[in-house]
Structure formats: C-alpha cells, structure tokens
Design a protein around this motif. Structure first.
Motif, PDB file in Angstrom:
ATOM      1  N   GLU A  18       0.841  -1.199   0.000  1.00 50.90           N
ATOM      2  CA  GLU A  18       0.000   0.000   0.000  1.00 50.90           C
ATOM      3  C   GLU A  18       0.877   1.249   0.000  1.00 50.90           C
ATOM      4  O   GLU A  18       1.906   1.297   0.658  1.00 50.90           O
ATOM      5  CB  GLU A  18      -0.902  -0.011   1.226  1.00 50.90           C
ATOM      6  N   CYS A  23      -5.764  10.921  -4.759  1.00 48.49           N
ATOM      7  CA  CYS A  23      -6.536  10.560  -5.943  1.00 48.49           C
ATOM      8  C   CYS A  23      -7.237  11.787  -6.518  1.00 48.49           C
ATOM      9  O   CYS A  23      -7.834  12.569  -5.782  1.00 48.49           O
ATOM     10  CB  CYS A  23      -7.562   9.496  -5.594  1.00 48.49           C
ATOM     11  N   PHE A  31      -3.682   3.644  -1.772  1.00 48.92           N
ATOM     12  CA  PHE A  31      -3.570   2.983  -3.062  1.00 48.92           C
ATOM     13  C   PHE A  31      -2.811   1.675  -2.922  1.00 48.92           C
ATOM     14  O   PHE A  31      -1.991   1.525  -2.019  1.00 48.92           O
ATOM     15  CB  PHE A  31      -2.790   3.868  -4.046  1.00 48.92           C
ATOM     16  N   SER A  32      -3.075   0.743  -3.843  1.00 51.32           N
ATOM     17  CA  SER A  32      -2.297  -0.481  -3.944  1.00 51.32           C
ATOM     18  C   SER A  32      -1.315  -0.325  -5.093  1.00 51.32           C
ATOM     19  O   SER A  32      -1.703   0.072  -6.189  1.00 51.32           O
ATOM     20  CB  SER A  32      -3.202  -1.682  -4.215  1.00 51.32           C
ATOM     21  N   ILE A  56      -0.750   2.053  -9.851  1.00 50.02           N
ATOM     22  CA  ILE A  56      -1.362   2.195  -8.536  1.00 50.02           C
ATOM     23  C   ILE A  56      -2.875   2.237  -8.744  1.00 50.02           C
ATOM     24  O   ILE A  56      -3.361   2.791  -9.715  1.00 50.02           O
ATOM     25  CB  ILE A  56      -0.859   3.435  -7.770  1.00 50.02           C
ATOM     26  N   CYS A  58      -6.544   3.026  -6.777  1.00 48.27           N
ATOM     27  CA  CYS A  58      -7.192   3.637  -5.614  1.00 48.27           C
ATOM     28  C   CYS A  58      -8.070   2.594  -4.911  1.00 48.27           C
ATOM     29  O   CYS A  58      -8.882   1.921  -5.549  1.00 48.27           O
ATOM     30  CB  CYS A  58      -8.039   4.834  -6.047  1.00 48.27           C
ATOM     31  N   ASN A  59      -7.884   2.468  -3.603  1.00 47.12           N
ATOM     32  CA  ASN A  59      -8.676   1.498  -2.842  1.00 47.12           C
ATOM     33  C   ASN A  59     -10.133   1.927  -2.686  1.00 47.12           C
ATOM     34  O   ASN A  59     -10.990   1.105  -2.413  1.00 47.12           O
ATOM     35  CB  ASN A  59      -8.054   1.283  -1.462  1.00 47.12           C
ATOM     36  N   ARG A  62     -11.221   2.934  -7.273  1.00 48.48           N
ATOM     37  CA  ARG A  62     -10.640   2.017  -8.272  1.00 48.48           C
ATOM     38  C   ARG A  62     -10.044   2.755  -9.481  1.00 48.48           C
ATOM     39  O   ARG A  62      -9.899   2.177 -10.545  1.00 48.48           O
ATOM     40  CB  ARG A  62     -11.635   0.965  -8.736  1.00 48.48           C
TER      41      ARG A  62
END
Length: 118
Positions: A18, A23, A31-32, A56, A58-59, A62
């Motif tokens: 992470e 964003c 983010f992943s 990356i 966004c959790n 998306r």
C-alpha cells in the motif's frame, strides 16, 4: 496464458503493498501498488519476467494510474507517490467524497446526496 508444447507466455500481477497518493477522482489517499509483467514459462513454471510495468489502484474509487518505472525504488522506500511519479492516468473514476457514489459527467453537486463536489 499461451502455451506451445511445454513453453508458454503468461501474465503476472504482483501486489507490492500500500502507498499514499492523493486521488484526483475521489480525493482518497490509500492505493495499492501493483507490478504487471509478462513471463516466459516452461511447464507452467515462470523462468524469467520481462516487460514490467507498475500501476497504482485507488482502494476507494478504483482509479488506475501508471507509474514511471524509474521512480519505483523511491516509492518502495517512502511508500509515497507524488504527481511527478505518474506517467499517465489509465482510468479515472469520479466519486462523491461524502457518499461514495460514482458520478458520470461534470456536476457541481452530487446527484445522490446533494453535497458540493468541490
């Protein structure tokens, strides 16, 4: 995955952890970081990877951003992505920061909860 006899080419996705980034779609910050690569396989065993790309995701909404490859060592050390580290926006999803509703179009107020999107 594509195989000819005992040899093949496959796609690999590896989650690298992470990271923090602001964003542009939902103003989320978690983010992943994902490594996308292709691999040459023998009997379904990857022999070597090639064509690495980093994204990356966004959790919250998306949204997907492509990261410059030369910035990856810095990002892995600091766990922070800056706007200069982004090569391009692949997918940007606009969502309401208050209720999380996906929004298509240029609205000043959320069509669901009515709060300001600015």
């Amino acid at each position: 995955m594509f195989f000819i006899g005992v040899f093949g080419i496959g796609n690999k996705n590896k989650n690298l952890g992470e990271v923090n980034f602001k964003c542009t779609g939902c103003i989320g910050e978690k983010f992943s970081l994902v490594e996308l690569s292709r691999s040459f396989d023998i009997f379904f065993i990857p022999v070597f990877k090639y064509s690495k790309e980093y994204i990356i995701v966004c959790n919250k909404c998306r949204s997907v951003y492509k990261v410059k490859g030369e910035k990856i060592p810095k990002i892995l050390n600091t766990k922070i992505v800056e706007y200069d580290d982004i090569e391009k926006i692949i997918l940007e999803t606009n969502t309401c920061p208050h209720c999380g509703t996906s929004i298509a179009g240029e609205y000043l107020y959320c069509p669901k909860c009515g709060k300001s999107l600015k």
